[in-house]
Design a protein around this motif. Structure first.
Motif, PDB file in Angstrom:
ATOM      1  N   PRO A 133       0.278  -1.689  -0.014  1.00 31.58           N
ATOM      2  CA  PRO A 133       0.562   0.236  -0.087  1.00 31.58           C
ATOM      3  C   PRO A 133       0.925   1.501  -0.452  1.00 31.58           C
ATOM      4  O   PRO A 133       1.934   1.230   0.888  1.00 31.58           O
ATOM      5  CB  PRO A 133      -0.555  -0.636   0.916  1.00 31.58           C
ATOM      6  CG  PRO A 133      -0.731  -1.598   1.728  1.00 31.58           C
ATOM      7  CD  PRO A 133       0.641  -2.584   1.167  1.00 31.58           C
ATOM      8  N   THR A 135       0.818   6.081  -0.002  1.00 28.35           N
ATOM      9  CA  THR A 135       0.536   7.080   0.464  1.00 28.35           C
ATOM     10  C   THR A 135       0.712   8.152  -0.345  1.00 28.35           C
ATOM     11  O   THR A 135       0.104   9.612  -0.082  1.00 28.35           O
ATOM     12  CB  THR A 135       1.493   7.306   1.903  1.00 28.35           C
ATOM     13  OG1 THR A 135       2.389   7.308   1.502  1.00 28.35           O
ATOM     14  CG2 THR A 135       1.215   5.767   2.887  1.00 28.35           C
ATOM     15  N   ASP A 138      -0.391   9.689  -4.623  1.00 27.24           N
ATOM     16  CA  ASP A 138      -1.839   9.965  -6.110  1.00 27.24           C
ATOM     17  C   ASP A 138      -0.804   9.689  -7.103  1.00 27.24           C
ATOM     18  O   ASP A 138       0.929  11.062  -7.179  1.00 27.24           O
ATOM     19  CB  ASP A 138      -2.513  11.519  -5.933  1.00 27.24           C
ATOM     20  CG  ASP A 138      -3.318  11.481  -4.685  1.00 27.24           C
ATOM     21  OD1 ASP A 138      -3.438  10.111  -3.779  1.00 27.24           O
ATOM     22  OD2 ASP A 138      -3.386  12.380  -4.130  1.00 27.24           O
ATOM     23  N   SER A 150      -1.047  -0.273  -6.176  1.00 26.95           N
ATOM     24  CA  SER A 150      -0.850   1.267  -6.099  1.00 26.95           C
ATOM     25  C   SER A 150       0.881   1.936  -7.044  1.00 26.95           C
ATOM     26  O   SER A 150       0.073   3.253  -7.485  1.00 26.95           O
ATOM     27  CB  SER A 150      -0.373   1.499  -4.572  1.00 26.95           C
ATOM     28  OG  SER A 150       0.479   0.863  -4.017  1.00 26.95           O
ATOM     29  N   VAL A 173      -4.587   7.549 -10.211  1.00 27.35           N
ATOM     30  CA  VAL A 173      -4.621   6.394  -8.951  1.00 27.35           C
ATOM     31  C   VAL A 173      -4.326   7.658  -8.054  1.00 27.35           C
ATOM     32  O   VAL A 173      -3.720   8.672  -7.598  1.00 27.35           O
ATOM     33  CB  VAL A 173      -3.183   5.606  -8.819  1.00 27.35           C
ATOM     34  CG1 VAL A 173      -3.131   5.071  -8.121  1.00 27.35           C
ATOM     35  CG2 VAL A 173      -3.610   4.714  -9.911  1.00 27.35           C
ATOM     36  N   VAL A 225      -4.872   7.758  -3.569  1.00 23.94           N
ATOM     37  CA  VAL A 225      -4.835   7.138  -2.281  1.00 23.94           C
ATOM     38  C   VAL A 225      -5.595   7.693  -1.366  1.00 23.94           C
ATOM     39  O   VAL A 225      -5.288   9.135  -0.655  1.00 23.94           O
ATOM     40  CB  VAL A 225      -3.630   6.791  -1.760  1.00 23.94           C
ATOM     41  CG1 VAL A 225      -3.666   6.277  -0.247  1.00 23.94           C
ATOM     42  CG2 VAL A 225      -2.937   6.354  -1.879  1.00 23.94           C
ATOM     43  N   GLY A 271      -5.064   1.130   1.866  1.00 23.66           N
ATOM     44  CA  GLY A 271      -4.019   1.433   1.285  1.00 23.66           C
ATOM     45  C   GLY A 271      -3.892   2.388   2.554  1.00 23.66           C
ATOM     46  O   GLY A 271      -4.310   2.196   3.979  1.00 23.66           O
ATOM     47  N   VAL A 304      -6.644   2.972  -1.912  1.00 25.76           N
ATOM     48  CA  VAL A 304      -6.101   3.226  -3.066  1.00 25.76           C
ATOM     49  C   VAL A 304      -7.400   2.858  -3.964  1.00 25.76           C
ATOM     50  O   VAL A 304      -7.474   2.308  -4.022  1.00 25.76           O
ATOM     51  CB  VAL A 304      -5.521   1.966  -3.844  1.00 25.76           C
ATOM     52  CG1 VAL A 304      -4.199   2.237  -4.888  1.00 25.76           C
ATOM     53  CG2 VAL A 304      -3.853   1.999  -1.894  1.00 25.76           C
TER      54      VAL A 304
END
Length: 213
Positions: free
Chosen positions: A39, A41, A43, A133, A158, A160, A188, A202
């Protein structure tokens, strides 16, 4: 879900379900600090990347399998509903290699937003969406459907999203009206061993860009 249900009704049901999902869905088993990936953290947006035009939506058909070559996923898709607390019920942990499709919403390839969920890990090993992710804009997601067609989606972004400030409409509502869209979701962010849960989700957003058979 009845095929006669309007796209607007399907969209409202999807958003309502995800508002409930925020408090009810658990897609992770434990922290896997000794394993690569996992996971994240941050974008990842499509800035600077030329994405292909959207393909016209397809007739509704149930999904059978999802393939994501960039992260080595080739998994069966099973339909899932809501549990006793009105949250989307993910696949059981003993089926960690299976992807769940929310069957009360849109069918992937049809107009609207289809939702796939999968575990990030279990008590002992990574699960089907462990590397979700790591996806990047422009990469492909292929969904095999019951009508023997292949719906090819292109990753748009994508994200988070922290659960404490989660906006279900922003995360799961249509990005552009009239398109066939797909969301892939897993856990995530930071893992809390006390609550046995992750701090975020995520969310991979993709849209239909091609077909095959």
């Amino acid at each position: 879900m009845s095929e006669a249900r309007s796209p607007r009704s399907a969209r409202l049901l999807t958003v309502a379900a995800w508002l409930l999902l925020l408090v009810g869905l658990s897609l992770g088993g434990r922290e896997l600090a000794d394993l690569p990936g996992g996971p994240a953290t941050g974008d990842v947006s499509a800035a600077g990347i030329q994405l292909p035009p959207a393909h016209d939506p397809l007739p509704a058909a149930r999904p059978h399998r999802v393939d994501i070559p960039a992260i080595g996923v080739r998994a069966p898709v099973v339909k899932r509903g809501l549990d006793a607390e009105w949250a989307i019920d993910p696949p059981p942990y003993e089926q960690a290699g299976v992807v769940g499709w929310y069957a009360g919403g849109t069918r992937p390839g049809a107009e609207g937003t289809a939702i796939f969920v999968g575990h990030v890990d279990t008590e002992s090993e990574p699960a089907v969406f462990y590397d979700l992710s790591a996806l990047k804009p422009g990469q492909k997601i292929r969904v095999s459907r019951a009508d023997d067609t292949l719906a090819e989606f292109t990753v748009e972004d994508v994200r988070v999203l922290r659960r404490e400030s989660f906006d279900a409409v922003e995360a799961y509502g249509e990005r552009r009206a009239g398109r066939a869209e797909l969301r892939l979701i897993t856990c995530g962010g930071t893992y809390d061993p006390g609550t046995r849960s992750y701090a975020a989700n995520v969310v991979v957003s993709a849209y239909l860009t091609g077909t095959g058979s």
